[in-house]
Design a protein around this motif. Structure first.
Motif, short mmCIF file in Angstrom:
data_model
loop_
_atom_site.label_atom_id
_atom_site.label_comp_id
_atom_site.label_asym_id
_atom_site.label_seq_id
_atom_site.Cartn_x
_atom_site.Cartn_y
_atom_site.Cartn_z
N TYR A 61 1.43 -1.08 0.06
CA TYR A 61 -0.13 0.24 0.02
C TYR A 61 1.00 0.83 0.02
O TYR A 61 2.31 1.57 0.80
CB TYR A 61 -1.35 -0.06 0.79
N SER A 69 -5.64 4.36 0.26
CA SER A 69 -4.75 4.32 1.31
C SER A 69 -4.19 4.52 2.28
O SER A 69 -3.40 6.01 1.66
CB SER A 69 -3.98 2.97 1.12
N TYR A 70 -3.75 4.98 3.29
CA TYR A 70 -3.00 6.01 3.78
C TYR A 70 -2.92 5.74 5.81
O TYR A 70 -3.27 5.10 5.73
CB TYR A 70 -4.26 8.13 4.21
N PRO A 78 -2.90 0.63 8.68
CA PRO A 78 -3.09 1.78 6.86
C PRO A 78 -4.56 1.61 7.19
O PRO A 78 -5.34 1.07 7.91
CB PRO A 78 -2.62 0.89 6.09
N GLY A 80 -8.09 3.04 4.26
CA GLY A 80 -8.91 3.34 3.32
C GLY A 80 -9.68 2.36 2.69
O GLY A 80 -9.83 1.17 2.92
N SER A 82 -9.09 0.71 -0.41
CA SER A 82 -7.99 -0.29 -0.90
C SER A 82 -7.96 -0.73 0.14
O SER A 82 -7.98 -2.85 0.22
CB SER A 82 -6.94 0.47 -1.35
N ILE A 83 -7.80 -0.46 1.56
CA ILE A 83 -7.17 -1.60 2.40
C ILE A 83 -8.90 -2.50 3.05
O ILE A 83 -8.53 -3.44 2.92
CB ILE A 83 -6.64 -0.89 3.83
#
Length: 109
Positions: A61, A69-70, A78, A80, A82-83
């Motif tokens: 990520y 993602s952050y 992480p 977000g 996508s996660i």
């Protein structure tokens, strides 16, 4: 008087549509029960074999691709979209491989 009767008729017709949904109590959002054809293959290869053997899935990520993602300073994990999506896929892969493992490796830059 006619407009009042018309309003009552329209109200009666529209309220019946709300009750016309699922009347037998079936859960239409649940996945279908597994069939004999949907059993996992006896011989796995490639990535699925590696996951089954090691019990680890590595997810890469980016730390600053908000909102996908952050990483926040106060939280080492992480966050977000996508996660969340990747962790959902990992859960399904683990379930399909019939493993009782929650080992996940998150790999940042």
């Amino acid at each position: 008087m006619k407009s009042f009767a018309l309003a009552i008729a329209i109200l009666a017709l529209t309220s019946c549509a709300a009750f016309a949904e699922d009347t037998i109590g079936a859960d239409n959002t649940a996945p279908p029960p597994p069939s004999e054809e949907e059993t996992p293959p006896a011989v796995l290869s490639g990535t699925l074999k590696t996951i089954r053997d090691s019990g680890v899935v590595t997810i890469g990520y980016r730390e600053a691709s908000f909102p996908f993602s952050y990483v926040r300073k106060e939280t080492p994990r992480p966050l977000g979209y996508s996660i969340d999506l990747c962790l959902g896929i990992v859960d399904e892969v683990v379930r399909e491989l019939n493993r009782q493992s929650d080992a996940r490796r998150l790999s940042g830059p």
